[in-house]
Design a protein around this motif. Sequence first.
Motif, PDB file in Angstrom:
ATOM      1  N   LEU A  96      -0.229  -8.994 -29.363  1.00  0.00           N
ATOM      2  CA  LEU A  96      -1.376  -8.487 -28.616  1.00  0.00           C
ATOM      3  C   LEU A  96      -2.701  -8.933 -29.226  1.00  0.00           C
ATOM      4  N   GLY A  97      -2.794  -8.955 -30.553  1.00  0.00           N
ATOM      5  CA  GLY A  97      -4.037  -9.379 -31.195  1.00  0.00           C
ATOM      6  C   GLY A  97      -4.421 -10.797 -30.813  1.00  0.00           C
ATOM      7  N   ALA A  98      -3.456 -11.709 -30.849  1.00  0.00           N
ATOM      8  CA  ALA A  98      -3.728 -13.103 -30.485  1.00  0.00           C
ATOM      9  C   ALA A  98      -4.133 -13.216 -29.020  1.00  0.00           C
ATOM     10  N   ILE A  99      -3.483 -12.422 -28.162  1.00  0.00           N
ATOM     11  CA  ILE A  99      -3.839 -12.419 -26.739  1.00  0.00           C
ATOM     12  C   ILE A  99      -5.286 -11.971 -26.568  1.00  0.00           C
ATOM     13  N   ALA A 100      -5.663 -10.925 -27.310  1.00  0.00           N
ATOM     14  CA  ALA A 100      -7.026 -10.399 -27.200  1.00  0.00           C
ATOM     15  C   ALA A 100      -8.058 -11.419 -27.656  1.00  0.00           C
ATOM     16  N   TRP A 101      -7.798 -12.093 -28.786  1.00  0.00           N
ATOM     17  CA  TRP A 101      -8.758 -13.090 -29.279  1.00  0.00           C
ATOM     18  C   TRP A 101      -8.915 -14.242 -28.286  1.00  0.00           C
ATOM     19  N   ARG A 102      -7.839 -14.654 -27.674  1.00  0.00           N
ATOM     20  CA  ARG A 102      -7.908 -15.739 -26.689  1.00  0.00           C
ATOM     21  C   ARG A 102      -8.775 -15.320 -25.498  1.00  0.00           C
ATOM     22  N   GLU A 103      -8.592 -14.086 -25.044  1.00  0.00           N
ATOM     23  CA  GLU A 103      -9.387 -13.584 -23.932  1.00  0.00           C
ATOM     24  C   GLU A 103     -10.857 -13.441 -24.321  1.00  0.00           C
ATOM     25  N   ALA A 121     -20.113 -10.304 -34.552  1.00  0.00           N
ATOM     26  CA  ALA A 121     -20.296  -8.905 -34.146  1.00  0.00           C
ATOM     27  C   ALA A 121     -19.015  -8.107 -34.362  1.00  0.00           C
ATOM     28  N   LEU A 122     -17.865  -8.720 -34.107  1.00  0.00           N
ATOM     29  CA  LEU A 122     -16.592  -8.023 -34.254  1.00  0.00           C
ATOM     30  C   LEU A 122     -16.168  -7.867 -35.709  1.00  0.00           C
ATOM     31  N   HIS A 123     -16.831  -8.550 -36.615  1.00  0.00           N
ATOM     32  CA  HIS A 123     -16.545  -8.382 -38.044  1.00  0.00           C
ATOM     33  C   HIS A 123     -17.293  -7.187 -38.644  1.00  0.00           C
ATOM     34  N   VAL A 130     -12.908   0.402 -40.769  1.00  0.00           N
ATOM     35  CA  VAL A 130     -12.253  -0.907 -40.731  1.00  0.00           C
ATOM     36  C   VAL A 130     -12.978  -1.769 -39.706  1.00  0.00           C
ATOM     37  N   SER A 131     -13.107  -3.056 -39.965  1.00  0.00           N
ATOM     38  CA  SER A 131     -13.817  -3.924 -39.028  1.00  0.00           C
ATOM     39  C   SER A 131     -13.085  -3.982 -37.686  1.00  0.00           C
ATOM     40  N   TYR A 132     -13.865  -4.241 -36.638  1.00  0.00           N
ATOM     41  CA  TYR A 132     -13.271  -4.369 -35.313  1.00  0.00           C
ATOM     42  C   TYR A 132     -12.266  -5.517 -35.282  1.00  0.00           C
ATOM     43  N   SER A 133     -12.591  -6.610 -35.961  1.00  0.00           N
ATOM     44  CA  SER A 133     -11.686  -7.766 -35.949  1.00  0.00           C
ATOM     45  C   SER A 133     -10.357  -7.433 -36.607  1.00  0.00           C
ATOM     46  N   ASP A 134     -10.372  -6.672 -37.702  1.00  0.00           N
ATOM     47  CA  ASP A 134      -9.114  -6.279 -38.353  1.00  0.00           C
ATOM     48  C   ASP A 134      -8.314  -5.351 -37.454  1.00  0.00           C
ATOM     49  N   ARG A 135      -8.993  -4.458 -36.778  1.00  0.00           N
ATOM     50  CA  ARG A 135      -8.290  -3.549 -35.867  1.00  0.00           C
ATOM     51  C   ARG A 135      -7.665  -4.310 -34.705  1.00  0.00           C
ATOM     52  N   ILE A 136      -8.368  -5.346 -34.214  1.00  0.00           N
ATOM     53  CA  ILE A 136      -7.800  -6.169 -33.144  1.00  0.00           C
ATOM     54  C   ILE A 136      -6.543  -6.879 -33.639  1.00  0.00           C
ATOM     55  N   PHE A 152     -16.313  -0.276 -29.916  1.00  0.00           N
ATOM     56  CA  PHE A 152     -17.251  -1.369 -30.150  1.00  0.00           C
ATOM     57  C   PHE A 152     -18.429  -1.307 -29.171  1.00  0.00           C
ATOM     58  N   ILE A 153     -18.122  -1.103 -27.901  1.00  0.00           N
ATOM     59  CA  ILE A 153     -19.161  -1.082 -26.869  1.00  0.00           C
ATOM     60  C   ILE A 153     -20.119   0.085 -27.087  1.00  0.00           C
ATOM     61  N   GLY A 154     -19.575   1.206 -27.557  1.00  0.00           N
ATOM     62  CA  GLY A 154     -20.401   2.380 -27.742  1.00  0.00           C
ATOM     63  C   GLY A 154     -21.207   2.374 -29.028  1.00  0.00           C
ATOM     64  N   GLN A 155     -20.756   1.653 -30.053  1.00  0.00           N
ATOM     65  CA  GLN A 155     -21.384   1.719 -31.368  1.00  0.00           C
ATOM     66  C   GLN A 155     -22.346   0.580 -31.668  1.00  0.00           C
ATOM     67  N   VAL A 156     -22.021  -0.623 -31.198  1.00  0.00           N
ATOM     68  CA  VAL A 156     -22.826  -1.798 -31.541  1.00  0.00           C
ATOM     69  C   VAL A 156     -24.095  -1.825 -30.699  1.00  0.00           C
ATOM     70  N   PRO A 157     -25.263  -2.100 -31.303  1.00  0.00           N
ATOM     71  CA  PRO A 157     -26.500  -2.213 -30.525  1.00  0.00           C
ATOM     72  C   PRO A 157     -26.338  -3.222 -29.387  1.00  0.00           C
ATOM     73  N   LEU A 158     -26.759  -2.821 -28.193  1.00  0.00           N
ATOM     74  CA  LEU A 158     -26.647  -3.634 -26.978  1.00  0.00           C
ATOM     75  C   LEU A 158     -25.187  -3.893 -26.586  1.00  0.00           C
ATOM     76  N   GLY A 159     -24.265  -3.155 -27.215  1.00  0.00           N
ATOM     77  CA  GLY A 159     -22.851  -3.370 -26.899  1.00  0.00           C
ATOM     78  C   GLY A 159     -22.542  -3.128 -25.441  1.00  0.00           C
ATOM     79  N   ARG A 160     -23.070  -2.036 -24.875  1.00  0.00           N
ATOM     80  CA  ARG A 160     -22.793  -1.743 -23.476  1.00  0.00           C
ATOM     81  C   ARG A 160     -23.462  -2.762 -22.563  1.00  0.00           C
ATOM     82  N   THR A 161     -24.650  -3.203 -22.954  1.00  0.00           N
ATOM     83  CA  THR A 161     -25.355  -4.187 -22.131  1.00  0.00           C
ATOM     84  C   THR A 161     -24.632  -5.527 -22.112  1.00  0.00           C
TER      85      THR A 161
END
Length: 365
Positions: A96-103, A121-123, A130-136, A152-161
Motif C-alpha cells: 500500500l505504501g508504494a501504491i500511495a507514493w506512486r499516486e 512536506a510529507l517528511h 512520526v513523519s507523514y512519509s514514514d507513516r505512509i 496531513f491536510i488538517g495540520q500542514v499550513p495550506l494543506g487543505r488548500t
Amino acid sequence: MRNVCPAGAALLLAALLIGCASGPSEIERARTVAQARALIDRSLPRGVSDRSGWVSDLYTAFDTQHIEPTPEHVCAVVAVIEQESGFQVNTVVPGLGAIAWREIDERAERHAIPVSLVHAALHLKSSTGVSYSDRIDRARTEKELSDIFDDFIGQVPLGRTLFEDWNPIRTRGPMQVNVAFARQSAAAKSYPYPVKSSLEDELFTRHGSIYFGVAHLLGYAAPYDDYVYRFADFNAGQFSSRNAGFQRAVSVVSGIKLVTDGALLPHNSNATSGSTEEAVRRIAGRLDLSDGEIHDALEEGRSEGFETTTLYRRTFEMAGRMSGRPLPPAVVPHIQLHGAKITRSLTTDWYAHRVDQRFRRCLRQ
C-alpha cells in the motif's frame, strides 16, 4: 424452526410470545423480518466471522432504503462484498505504501507541483510524532492511509488548500464505495446512522459501506434483464451499461464506430463535445433534433430520465429497423480499469462477469 438461522428463530419465538398482546400486523412483521434475516444468513459464505453483525447491517440497509431483500437482491450484494473485500471490513492491501507514493507523484505532476516539494512536506512530523512519509511507508490498510492524509491536510499550513482532494483512498470499506457517490447519495436521502467523524469515514465502517453500497447497486431503476449489467454499473457508474447500449445503437445508425464506455459526454467539463455527441449530431436530421436538444438529452445520461427522451427512443427505433430486430437496451461497458490500487490489467467486463459468477453460486445455494 429448524430451517431458520438462530437469529431468525429468536425473532419468530418472540413474535409468538407477544402474540396475545399484539395484533396480526405486528406478528406478521416479526415473521417477515425473521425470514429476511434468515435468508441473508443463508446467503453469506461459510466462514464469515461475526455473521450476526453482517446480517444486521445488510438487513438495515435493505429496510431503511425500502429495497426488498429478495434472494436476487441479497445475493447481488453478497457477491459484490465477496469480490471487493472477501467480507473483511478493514482489508490489508499489500504494497500500500508504494501504491500511495506512486499516486502522490502522479498527482503532483498533473498539478505541475514539484515532486520534491511534496515529498519535503510529507517528511514533516505528523501529530503522532512520526513523519507523514514514514507513516505512509508503514501503512497496511486503507483506513490507516486515509487517516494519514486527513491528518496531513488538517495540520500542514495550506494543506487543505493545496491537498484537500489528494487522499488516494477514493473507494472505501467492504463494498469499496466511492466517496463522491456517498456524498451525492447522502445529499439526496438522509443517512440513517449517526456520523461520528465524517461521512467519508463512515465508508470505512461495515454499516456505512453496506448502506451506500446497496444504494449504488440496487437503488435505481434501469432497463436490465440480467444482473451482470448492475455489476458492471457498480464498477463503472450507474446507468453505464444502458448508456453503452445507446452508444451501440448510435453506431448502428450513424455507421461511426464508438467505444461503448457508457460516457455520453466528456469527463472534462471544458470539452465542448465528445465522440458520442459528435456521432449523434451526424444523424440529427434523421432524428429531427437540433444540436441543443441532443446535448440536453445527453445531459440526462446519469439519470433514469434519459430513457424517456426523444433522442433515446428515436435512436433505438431507427437502429432496430436497420438491424431487422430490436437492439438490447444494455451492453457491458468496454473500460480498461485504472486506479491507485489496481496493479494489473483489468476491465469492467472482467469485473462484471467475475461478480456474476459469485452471484449465481450464491443463488444456487
